[in-house]
Design a protein around this motif. Sequence first.
Motif, short mmCIF file in Angstrom:
data_model
loop_
_atom_site.label_atom_id
_atom_site.label_comp_id
_atom_site.label_asym_id
_atom_site.label_seq_id
_atom_site.Cartn_x
_atom_site.Cartn_y
_atom_site.Cartn_z
N TRP A 35 -6.18 0.64 -0.36
CA TRP A 35 -7.26 0.41 0.58
C TRP A 35 -6.90 0.95 1.95
CZ3 TRP A 35 -3.29 -2.92 0.51
CH2 TRP A 35 -2.97 -3.62 1.67
N ASN A 49 -5.49 -7.02 -1.01
CA ASN A 49 -6.04 -6.15 0.03
C ASN A 49 -6.52 -6.99 1.19
OD1 ASN A 49 -7.65 -4.75 -2.78
ND2 ASN A 49 -5.77 -3.94 -1.90
N ASN A 73 0.81 -1.22 0.00
CA ASN A 73 0.00 0.00 0.00
C ASN A 73 0.84 1.27 0.00
OD1 ASN A 73 1.03 -0.14 2.57
ND2 ASN A 73 -0.95 -0.29 3.61
N LEU A 92 -11.87 0.74 -0.54
CA LEU A 92 -10.95 0.65 -1.67
C LEU A 92 -11.02 1.95 -2.47
CD1 LEU A 92 -11.82 -2.88 -3.15
CD2 LEU A 92 -10.00 -2.35 -1.54
N ILE A 151 -9.07 -7.03 4.03
CA ILE A 151 -10.30 -6.40 4.50
C ILE A 151 -10.86 -7.28 5.62
CG2 ILE A 151 -12.55 -5.50 3.88
CD1 ILE A 151 -10.31 -4.16 2.31
#
Length: 439
Positions: free
Chosen positions: A282, A239, A53, A287, A241
């Motif tokens: 994200w 990602n 990220n 996102l 989550i």
Amino acid sequence: MQAIQRAAIGVVIGLAACTSGRLLPAEADRTLSGFDKLLPATDWPWWRGPMRNGIAPANANPPTTWSESENIAWKVPVPGRGHASPIVVGEQVFLATAEEDEQVQSVIAFDRSTGKQLWKTEANRGGFPHIHTNNTHASPTIACDGDLLFATFHHHDQLQAIALGRGGKIAWNKSLGEFHPRRYEFGYAPSPVVYRNTVIVAAEFDGDSSLTALDRRTGAMVWRTPRPANITFSTPSINVIGARELLTISGNDQVSCYDPATGRPLWSVDATTLATCGTVVWDGDLLFASGGFPKSETVGIRVGDRGTVLWKNQQKCYEESMLAYRGHLYALTGKGVLYCFRGDDGQQMWQQRLHGPVSASPVLAGGHIYWANERGTMYVFKPKPDACELVAENVLGDESFASPAVSGDRLFLRVAKREGDLRQEYLVCIGRPESIGGQ
């Protein structure tokens, strides 16, 4: 048309830091997302860093100011040309490069402390396609699992995936099939993505497009998922989550989500544009993605069982990725305007006119965001939602398309300098004098 011609430019949950330094610090509250082993906290092992990220571990604290004569630990010439960003693994720095006159694509290793070139391994010779001048024949960033290096190259109208040991010996070399864009000859850009026991490669053009996962040890195909037959350039992202790991990618007027273990499609939402280059970012369950052809659009999406579009605007981060941090999205557009948007509703918090064009993506380290434009100016600013606090503007070289790598108290940059008709690329290690010879 003019816009797309710039297109190719380029879990382990809840673990805290430990005294050995083998775990990532707790700021991200996770270790390496979608990876099956722990790496040193000073490693920057793949595109956009260990958490994928752009955010460095909490122990990172590189300088905020430098020049040709200040805070430069070393600077060494790089043969050829490329937009691939450097990665750092252990005591080595790795780059992909291409020597266009000889039509040679290679992987190069440098000593992290001194910049000495350790080895150079040729991956391919010949078969370079015609591509737009804003792209290169070595734009994807290498990925490393701690033992093997993974690189992708476009040549001979095909896409090549290659694995090398950290000593430069080729472990396996695979063709992923035809890659011959017919409508737009802009080349190739996505970087390989390490996920658990696989390396995932995107190949999207006006032909047989796909996401493909290869076994890291052998190169054997694990899964292959079709993608729409359209030229686009984004690197997939893993990602995290909640407790889920998701593979997301933008492009083809969608943001799409897949199971990274199987390649099974999970959901897609209508968002962004036909062609995108940046990687999805994200923050929590949000996102963010952006694109630039044939329209301009940045989008925020909430992830539940499926994706829900929360907001859209008409700003464009086309070649560059963005950075999401603590509920806000930071976006430096291709025209050089820096924005801060609130993540959950897209509310513009502020904007600041800087200078473009922009191709590189940002990193956050030591409480600062570092973001370069193509002219070699690195902007350093605080990630503050209330106002833009620009800390420094550092100029190094004449061109900066690659994104920085962070390792402890150091930044590693790939830049270029022009003198008349001559162009030379350099790999530069930026560090305070007291850190040289240290981490």
